[in-house]
Scaffold this motif. Structure first.
Motif, PDB file in Angstrom:
ATOM      1  N   GLU A 151       0.826  -1.216   0.000  1.00  0.00           N
ATOM      2  CA  GLU A 151       0.000   0.000   0.000  1.00  0.00           C
ATOM      3  C   GLU A 151       0.858   1.263   0.000  1.00  0.00           C
ATOM      4  O   GLU A 151       0.442   2.296  -0.521  1.00  0.00           O
ATOM      5  CB  GLU A 151      -0.901   0.039   1.231  1.00  0.00           C
ATOM      6  CG  GLU A 151      -2.044  -0.931   1.205  1.00  0.00           C
ATOM      7  CD  GLU A 151      -2.846  -0.901   2.500  1.00  0.00           C
ATOM      8  OE1 GLU A 151      -2.639   0.009   3.334  1.00  0.00           O
ATOM      9  OE2 GLU A 151      -3.684  -1.790   2.681  1.00  0.00           O
ATOM     10  N   GLY A 152       2.034   1.191   0.588  1.00  0.00           N
ATOM     11  CA  GLY A 152       2.913   2.348   0.700  1.00  0.00           C
ATOM     12  C   GLY A 152       3.818   2.596  -0.492  1.00  0.00           C
ATOM     13  O   GLY A 152       4.593   3.555  -0.492  1.00  0.00           O
ATOM     14  N   LEU A 153       3.714   1.764  -1.518  1.00  0.00           N
ATOM     15  CA  LEU A 153       4.541   1.951  -2.710  1.00  0.00           C
ATOM     16  C   LEU A 153       4.067   3.154  -3.517  1.00  0.00           C
ATOM     17  O   LEU A 153       2.887   3.503  -3.511  1.00  0.00           O
ATOM     18  CB  LEU A 153       4.462   0.716  -3.610  1.00  0.00           C
ATOM     19  CG  LEU A 153       5.115  -0.559  -3.092  1.00  0.00           C
ATOM     20  CD1 LEU A 153       4.759  -1.730  -4.007  1.00  0.00           C
ATOM     21  CD2 LEU A 153       6.619  -0.399  -2.981  1.00  0.00           C
ATOM     22  N   PHE A 154       4.992   3.769  -4.224  1.00  0.00           N
ATOM     23  CA  PHE A 154       4.620   4.801  -5.183  1.00  0.00           C
ATOM     24  C   PHE A 154       3.852   4.134  -6.321  1.00  0.00           C
ATOM     25  O   PHE A 154       4.067   2.948  -6.627  1.00  0.00           O
ATOM     26  CB  PHE A 154       5.864   5.502  -5.730  1.00  0.00           C
ATOM     27  CG  PHE A 154       6.603   6.296  -4.682  1.00  0.00           C
ATOM     28  CD1 PHE A 154       6.079   7.478  -4.191  1.00  0.00           C
ATOM     29  CD2 PHE A 154       7.820   5.846  -4.189  1.00  0.00           C
ATOM     30  CE1 PHE A 154       6.759   8.213  -3.224  1.00  0.00           C
ATOM     31  CE2 PHE A 154       8.506   6.570  -3.231  1.00  0.00           C
ATOM     32  CZ  PHE A 154       7.969   7.754  -2.738  1.00  0.00           C
ATOM     33  N   ALA A 155       2.954   4.869  -6.954  1.00  0.00           N
ATOM     34  CA  ALA A 155       2.111   4.300  -8.013  1.00  0.00           C
ATOM     35  C   ALA A 155       2.938   3.678  -9.136  1.00  0.00           C
ATOM     36  O   ALA A 155       2.583   2.612  -9.653  1.00  0.00           O
ATOM     37  CB  ALA A 155       1.181   5.372  -8.569  1.00  0.00           C
ATOM     38  N   CYS A 156       4.039   4.311  -9.519  1.00  0.00           N
ATOM     39  CA  CYS A 156       4.859   3.756 -10.606  1.00  0.00           C
ATOM     40  C   CYS A 156       5.488   2.426 -10.201  1.00  0.00           C
ATOM     41  O   CYS A 156       5.667   1.535 -11.043  1.00  0.00           O
ATOM     42  CB  CYS A 156       5.908   4.748 -11.083  1.00  0.00           C
ATOM     43  SG  CYS A 156       7.170   5.148  -9.861  1.00  0.00           S
ATOM     44  N   ASP A 157       5.819   2.267  -8.925  1.00  0.00           N
ATOM     45  CA  ASP A 157       6.394   1.003  -8.455  1.00  0.00           C
ATOM     46  C   ASP A 157       5.344  -0.098  -8.423  1.00  0.00           C
ATOM     47  O   ASP A 157       5.624  -1.246  -8.762  1.00  0.00           O
ATOM     48  CB  ASP A 157       7.029   1.172  -7.073  1.00  0.00           C
ATOM     49  CG  ASP A 157       8.300   2.004  -7.105  1.00  0.00           C
ATOM     50  OD1 ASP A 157       8.999   1.982  -8.136  1.00  0.00           O
ATOM     51  OD2 ASP A 157       8.597   2.668  -6.105  1.00  0.00           O
ATOM     52  N   LEU A 158       4.118   0.244  -8.033  1.00  0.00           N
ATOM     53  CA  LEU A 158       3.029  -0.737  -8.046  1.00  0.00           C
ATOM     54  C   LEU A 158       2.772  -1.201  -9.480  1.00  0.00           C
ATOM     55  O   LEU A 158       2.639  -2.395  -9.740  1.00  0.00           O
ATOM     56  CB  LEU A 158       1.763  -0.160  -7.425  1.00  0.00           C
ATOM     57  CG  LEU A 158       0.566  -1.101  -7.397  1.00  0.00           C
ATOM     58  CD1 LEU A 158       0.862  -2.344  -6.560  1.00  0.00           C
ATOM     59  CD2 LEU A 158      -0.661  -0.381  -6.872  1.00  0.00           C
ATOM     60  N   ASP A 159       2.741  -0.269 -10.405  1.00  0.00           N
ATOM     61  CA  ASP A 159       2.542  -0.606 -11.820  1.00  0.00           C
ATOM     62  C   ASP A 159       3.674  -1.508 -12.316  1.00  0.00           C
ATOM     63  O   ASP A 159       3.427  -2.504 -12.994  1.00  0.00           O
ATOM     64  CB  ASP A 159       2.464   0.674 -12.653  1.00  0.00           C
ATOM     65  CG  ASP A 159       2.217   0.388 -14.116  1.00  0.00           C
ATOM     66  OD1 ASP A 159       1.177  -0.226 -14.437  1.00  0.00           O
ATOM     67  OD2 ASP A 159       3.057   0.781 -14.954  1.00  0.00           O
ATOM     68  N   TYR A 160       4.901  -1.165 -11.954  1.00  0.00           N
ATOM     69  CA  TYR A 160       6.062  -1.980 -12.336  1.00  0.00           C
ATOM     70  C   TYR A 160       5.916  -3.411 -11.810  1.00  0.00           C
ATOM     71  O   TYR A 160       6.134  -4.378 -12.544  1.00  0.00           O
ATOM     72  CB  TYR A 160       7.354  -1.344 -11.801  1.00  0.00           C
ATOM     73  CG  TYR A 160       8.558  -2.218 -11.952  1.00  0.00           C
ATOM     74  CD1 TYR A 160       9.297  -2.230 -13.130  1.00  0.00           C
ATOM     75  CD2 TYR A 160       8.955  -3.069 -10.920  1.00  0.00           C
ATOM     76  CE1 TYR A 160      10.402  -3.057 -13.278  1.00  0.00           C
ATOM     77  CE2 TYR A 160      10.053  -3.898 -11.057  1.00  0.00           C
ATOM     78  CZ  TYR A 160      10.773  -3.885 -12.237  1.00  0.00           C
ATOM     79  OH  TYR A 160      11.862  -4.710 -12.374  1.00  0.00           O
ATOM     80  N   LEU A 161       5.546  -3.562 -10.550  1.00  0.00           N
ATOM     81  CA  LEU A 161       5.418  -4.892  -9.949  1.00  0.00           C
ATOM     82  C   LEU A 161       4.284  -5.698 -10.572  1.00  0.00           C
ATOM     83  O   LEU A 161       4.414  -6.912 -10.752  1.00  0.00           O
ATOM     84  CB  LEU A 161       5.234  -4.784  -8.438  1.00  0.00           C
ATOM     85  CG  LEU A 161       6.477  -4.360  -7.668  1.00  0.00           C
ATOM     86  CD1 LEU A 161       6.136  -4.084  -6.206  1.00  0.00           C
ATOM     87  CD2 LEU A 161       7.572  -5.413  -7.775  1.00  0.00           C
TER      88      LEU A 161
END
Length: 100
Positions: free
Chosen positions: A72-82
């Motif tokens: 939940e604490g990830l930046f949006a770009c990191d969530l998209d990457y994952l």
């Protein structure tokens, strides 16, 4: 099987430490089944991604564990990457094999 990754921005923990490198394992069927029983997913189906990623990411920087709160604490770009990385390593974007 496990696969190394590096987040574009990184997870910033409560102490100000940045965690970018991690390990993700291949998903098993149970990793996609269990989240469907979670009340958070029943009220918001998009939350399944958070739970699934927290199950398959075995390491993120120096963190002891990767919980849904970390995801939940990830930046949006990191969530998209994952999400893209998960689909890639689990071959979810490839065409369906022909059934003989």
């Amino acid at each position: 099987m496990e696969f190394a990754f590096e987040l574009p921005k990184g997870y910033l923990d409560s102490d100000g430490n940045l965690h970018r490198k991690g390990i993700m394992r291949l998903a098993k069927a149970i990793d996609e089944i269990v989240p469907m029983r979670d009340p958070r997913v029943q009220s918001n189906p998009a939350y399944a991604t958070v739970i699934i990623l927290s199950r398959v990411i075995t390491q993120l920087g120096a963190l002891g564990a990767v919980s849904p709160l970390v995801i939940e604490g990830l930046f949006a770009c990191d969530l998209d990457y994952l999400q893209k990385f998960y689909r890639h390593i689990n071959e979810l974007d490839s065409p369906e094999p022909a059934i003989a």
